[in-house]
Design an enzyme around this catalytic site. Structure first.
Site, mmCIF file in Angstrom:
data_model
loop_
_atom_site.group_PDB
_atom_site.id
_atom_site.type_symbol
_atom_site.label_atom_id
_atom_site.label_comp_id
_atom_site.label_asym_id
_atom_site.label_seq_id
_atom_site.Cartn_x
_atom_site.Cartn_y
_atom_site.Cartn_z
ATOM 1 C CD GLN A 1 151.001 58.772 3.745
ATOM 2 O OE1 GLN A 1 150.705 58.525 2.499
ATOM 3 N NE2 GLN A 1 152.103 58.824 4.372
ATOM 4 C CD GLN B 1 156.188 68.662 9.873
ATOM 5 O OE1 GLN B 1 157.007 68.407 10.844
ATOM 6 N NE2 GLN B 1 155.957 70.054 9.376
ATOM 7 C CE LYS B 2 157.938 64.186 1.302
ATOM 8 N NZ LYS B 2 156.889 64.043 0.187
ATOM 9 C CG HIS C 1 162.228 57.163 3.316
ATOM 10 N ND1 HIS C 1 162.651 57.515 2.138
ATOM 11 C CD2 HIS C 1 160.820 57.150 3.260
ATOM 12 C CE1 HIS C 1 161.521 57.701 1.287
ATOM 13 N NE2 HIS C 1 160.601 57.142 2.161
#
Length: 291
Positions: free
Chosen positions: A165, A160-161, A49
């Protein structure tokens, strides 16, 4: 950026819990001609984050981090209940990286009564993560649209994880003609390769060790990638993961990076994605292979 750094070092993190206060403050920012970057999160912040915050600081004048555990994207009430909410620790981390603004609303601030929402995001809603988590992406688009409407950012930053989404949100932005830019930032990993995730705190030491098979297999596929052997690589990757103790594979896909359909020899943009339950914790990861 040096001037910006000198400026933010002398500023405290501004904290807002209501839409009205948030919008009033950002109106003054826009009136000064400054650009706004938004980093939407569920909280339980980690270095992944914080890397988004740092990227946002390089590309915008004022960075807003939202922390909101959104109930509409959790299909399992138990999963929602156990999701970590260490707001004091999160606030301290934001202060340490000189984030400008924290928006941390309550549920009743974001949702009024029994709101209805449905956005036609097509088959992306039902592939991979969507197949495992019905309704999840409707909840994601619902809350992200609300955040975009409140903050009105020039740029929004996502990790990117959560690759699928990002595609879903990009589709929403295109569909609704929202006037902002989306940036996908690289996955941040632990030194041993595990993708950073707020859910990692639920992993026991043994779980953590077993979870490494996910990133190891993704990297193996990338290192051995051959467009003529995609199906064989997928089968081998699935076997590798299934043979790992206490790892329950949900899916492993070598996909078109734009549609998430299975890739083939003509696909120009390719991503490998995996989801698995390790112990009692569901993890996702991916690696960009081509394009």
């Amino acid at each position: 950026m040096q001037l910006r750094q000198l400026f933010v070092n002398n500023c405290e993190l501004k904290k807002f819990t209501t839409k009205t206060e948030m919008q009033q403050y950002l109106a003054t920012i826009r009136a000064e001609g400054k650009t706004i970057g938004l980093v939407p999160t569920l909280g339980a912040l980690h270095q992944g984050h914080l890397s988004l915050i740092k990227q946002a600081q390089q590309q915008s004048d004022v960075v807003v981090c939202s922390i909101f555990v959104n109930p509409t994207q959790f299909g399992d009430p138990a999963d929602l209940e156990k999701y970590p909410r260490p707001i004091d620790s999160d606030t301290e981390k934001l202060e340490q990286v000189n984030c400008d603004v924290l928006f941390n609303p309550a549920v009743d601030e974001m949702y009024a009564g029994n709101e209805q929402w449905h956005l036609n995001i097509g088959e992306l809603e039902f592939l991979l993560e969507g197949g495992s988590r019905p309704g999840h992406y409707q909840g994601v688009t619902q809350v992200v649209f609300k955040l975009f409407d409140i903050v009105k950012p020039n740029i929004a930053f996502f990790g990117q994880k959560d690759y699928q989404q990002f595609l879903v949100i990009k589709h929403m932005v295109d569909l609704l003609h929202l006037p902002l830019q989306l940036i996908m930032c690289p996955i941040q990993r632990e030194p041993d390769g595990l993708a950073m995730s707020s859910r990692n705190i639920h992993l026991s030491p043994d779980d953590h060790k077993h979870a490494l098979i996910l990133s190891k297999t993704l990297n193996w596929v990338k290192d051995n990638f051959d467009t003529d052997k995609i199906k064989a690589l997928k089968r081998q990757a699935e076997e590798i993961i299934k043979n790992e103790t206490d790892v329950d594979l949900a899916y492993f896909e070598i996909a078109d990076g734009n549609t998430l359909h299975p890739a083939n020899e003509t696909t120009k943009n390719i991503v490998a994605l995996v989801a698995a339950k390790v112990g009692n914790t569901r993890l996702i990861d991916n690696v960009l292979i081509k394009g």
